[in-house]
Motif scaffolding. Structure first.
Motif, PDB file in Angstrom:
ATOM      1  N   LYS A   1      15.460   9.470   8.060  1.00  0.00           N
ATOM      2  CA  LYS A   1      16.688   9.147   7.343  1.00  0.00           C
ATOM      3  C   LYS A   1      17.335  10.434   6.843  1.00  0.00           C
ATOM      4  O   LYS A   1      16.673  11.289   6.256  1.00  0.00           O
ATOM      5  CB  LYS A   1      16.389   8.221   6.169  1.00  0.00           C
ATOM      6  CG  LYS A   1      17.628   7.760   5.446  1.00  0.00           C
ATOM      7  CD  LYS A   1      17.283   6.782   4.337  1.00  0.00           C
ATOM      8  CE  LYS A   1      18.538   6.339   3.617  1.00  0.00           C
ATOM      9  NZ  LYS A   1      18.230   5.454   2.504  1.00  0.00           N
ATOM     10  N   ILE A   2      18.612  10.570   7.076  1.00  0.00           N
ATOM     11  CA  ILE A   2      19.356  11.749   6.639  1.00  0.00           C
ATOM     12  C   ILE A   2      19.821  11.527   5.211  1.00  0.00           C
ATOM     13  O   ILE A   2      20.440  10.518   4.898  1.00  0.00           O
ATOM     14  CB  ILE A   2      20.576  11.987   7.551  1.00  0.00           C
ATOM     15  CG1 ILE A   2      20.119  12.275   8.971  1.00  0.00           C
ATOM     16  CG2 ILE A   2      21.430  13.117   7.012  1.00  0.00           C
ATOM     17  CD1 ILE A   2      21.256  12.357   9.960  1.00  0.00           C
ATOM     18  N   GLU A   3      19.523  12.476   4.358  1.00  0.00           N
ATOM     19  CA  GLU A   3      19.930  12.383   2.961  1.00  0.00           C
ATOM     20  C   GLU A   3      21.217  13.160   2.694  1.00  0.00           C
ATOM     21  O   GLU A   3      21.806  13.031   1.640  1.00  0.00           O
ATOM     22  CB  GLU A   3      18.798  12.907   2.060  1.00  0.00           C
ATOM     23  CG  GLU A   3      17.514  12.123   2.171  1.00  0.00           C
ATOM     24  CD  GLU A   3      17.620  10.681   1.710  1.00  0.00           C
ATOM     25  OE1 GLU A   3      18.477  10.371   0.852  1.00  0.00           O
ATOM     26  OE2 GLU A   3      16.846   9.839   2.200  1.00  0.00           O
ATOM     27  N   SER A   4      21.623  13.994   3.622  1.00  0.00           N
ATOM     28  CA  SER A   4      22.820  14.820   3.429  1.00  0.00           C
ATOM     29  C   SER A   4      24.069  13.990   3.559  1.00  0.00           C
ATOM     30  O   SER A   4      24.108  13.024   4.315  1.00  0.00           O
ATOM     31  CB  SER A   4      22.855  15.928   4.475  1.00  0.00           C
ATOM     32  OG  SER A   4      21.725  16.742   4.370  1.00  0.00           O
ATOM     33  N   PRO A   5      25.116  14.409   2.844  1.00  0.00           N
ATOM     34  CA  PRO A   5      26.402  13.706   3.005  1.00  0.00           C
ATOM     35  C   PRO A   5      26.928  13.875   4.431  1.00  0.00           C
ATOM     36  O   PRO A   5      26.729  14.915   5.041  1.00  0.00           O
ATOM     37  CB  PRO A   5      27.331  14.411   2.011  1.00  0.00           C
ATOM     38  CG  PRO A   5      26.444  15.133   1.075  1.00  0.00           C
ATOM     39  CD  PRO A   5      25.195  15.447   1.825  1.00  0.00           C
ATOM     40  N   VAL A   6      27.551  12.853   4.927  1.00  0.00           N
ATOM     41  CA  VAL A   6      28.175  12.898   6.245  1.00  0.00           C
ATOM     42  C   VAL A   6      29.665  12.662   6.044  1.00  0.00           C
ATOM     43  O   VAL A   6      30.063  11.778   5.286  1.00  0.00           O
ATOM     44  CB  VAL A   6      27.580  11.816   7.183  1.00  0.00           C
ATOM     45  CG1 VAL A   6      28.281  11.821   8.522  1.00  0.00           C
ATOM     46  CG2 VAL A   6      26.090  12.027   7.352  1.00  0.00           C
ATOM     47  N   TYR A   7      30.471  13.471   6.693  1.00  0.00           N
ATOM     48  CA  TYR A   7      31.919  13.365   6.561  1.00  0.00           C
ATOM     49  C   TYR A   7      32.519  13.071   7.926  1.00  0.00           C
ATOM     50  O   TYR A   7      31.941  13.410   8.940  1.00  0.00           O
ATOM     51  CB  TYR A   7      32.517  14.671   6.027  1.00  0.00           C
ATOM     52  CG  TYR A   7      31.978  15.048   4.668  1.00  0.00           C
ATOM     53  CD1 TYR A   7      32.643  14.659   3.513  1.00  0.00           C
ATOM     54  CD2 TYR A   7      30.803  15.780   4.545  1.00  0.00           C
ATOM     55  CE1 TYR A   7      32.149  15.002   2.259  1.00  0.00           C
ATOM     56  CE2 TYR A   7      30.310  16.124   3.291  1.00  0.00           C
ATOM     57  CZ  TYR A   7      30.994  15.730   2.170  1.00  0.00           C
ATOM     58  OH  TYR A   7      30.504  16.066   0.927  1.00  0.00           O
ATOM     59  N   ARG A   8      33.695  12.446   7.935  1.00  0.00           N
ATOM     60  CA  ARG A   8      34.396  12.212   9.194  1.00  0.00           C
ATOM     61  C   ARG A   8      35.865  12.544   8.997  1.00  0.00           C
ATOM     62  O   ARG A   8      36.379  12.549   7.885  1.00  0.00           O
ATOM     63  CB  ARG A   8      34.219  10.784   9.677  1.00  0.00           C
ATOM     64  CG  ARG A   8      34.924   9.731   8.857  1.00  0.00           C
ATOM     65  CD  ARG A   8      34.717   8.338   9.452  1.00  0.00           C
ATOM     66  NE  ARG A   8      35.485   7.369   8.713  1.00  0.00           N
ATOM     67  CZ  ARG A   8      36.698   6.988   9.053  1.00  0.00           C
ATOM     68  NH1 ARG A   8      37.287   7.468  10.114  1.00  0.00           N
ATOM     69  NH2 ARG A   8      37.351   6.103   8.337  1.00  0.00           N
ATOM     70  N   SER A   9      36.535  12.812  10.103  1.00  0.00           N
ATOM     71  CA  SER A   9      37.967  13.164  10.011  1.00  0.00           C
ATOM     72  C   SER A   9      38.810  11.914  10.016  1.00  0.00           C
ATOM     73  O   SER A   9      38.375  10.848  10.345  1.00  0.00           O
ATOM     74  CB  SER A   9      38.365  14.045  11.166  1.00  0.00           C
ATOM     75  OG  SER A   9      38.178  13.376  12.396  1.00  0.00           O
TER      76      SER A   9
END
Length: 131
Positions: free
Chosen positions: A123-131
């Protein structure tokens, strides 16, 4: 030392050479080695390119890459509960691993969360951003 900024700038960014490097070029091996040492997923050779910064040698890069992700997963209502979803997931994951390609899985429901956990995906704990 620049008193206004508190640090020295010996190589202003606009004095650096920037150029594109593709996985088929020998200098992309520098990028592969940085990625390997940091434990990052290696980019797919057909789906990546890098914008590199040079000051004599390569001093930085940013990758543009298509990231493989497993979604959507669909099985018709008439065939659910027969293990088809598990087979689809297992075979797709085996294919990606065989080709040494990392992937993401967007677990947007409880069933997919359980499937990911059963396959020991991280599981990824880092924030994920999208355009």
């Amino acid at each position: 030392i620049n008193p206004a900024r508190g640090f020295s700038i010996s190589h202003p960014a606009d004095m650096i050479e920037y150029r594109w490097v593709f996985p088929s070029q020998p200098e992309f091996n520098v990028i592969r080695e940085v990625i390997r040492k940091r434990g990052w997923t290696q980019p797919h050779p057909d789906l990546a390119r890098a914008l590199c910064a040079y000051d004599g040698g390569m001093v930085g890069f940013i990758l543009i890459q298509a990231v493989n992700h497993l979604e959507p997963l669909y099985v018709s209502k008439t065939h659910r509960g027969e293990g088809i979803a598990d087979q689809l997931a297992d075979q797709a994951i085996a294919y990606l691993k065989e080709h040494h390609v990392g992937f993401l899985c967007m677990a947007d429901n409880e069933h997919v969360v359980k499937m990911c956990e059963a396959r020991e995906l991280h599981k990824i704990e880092s924030p994920v951003y999208r355009s």
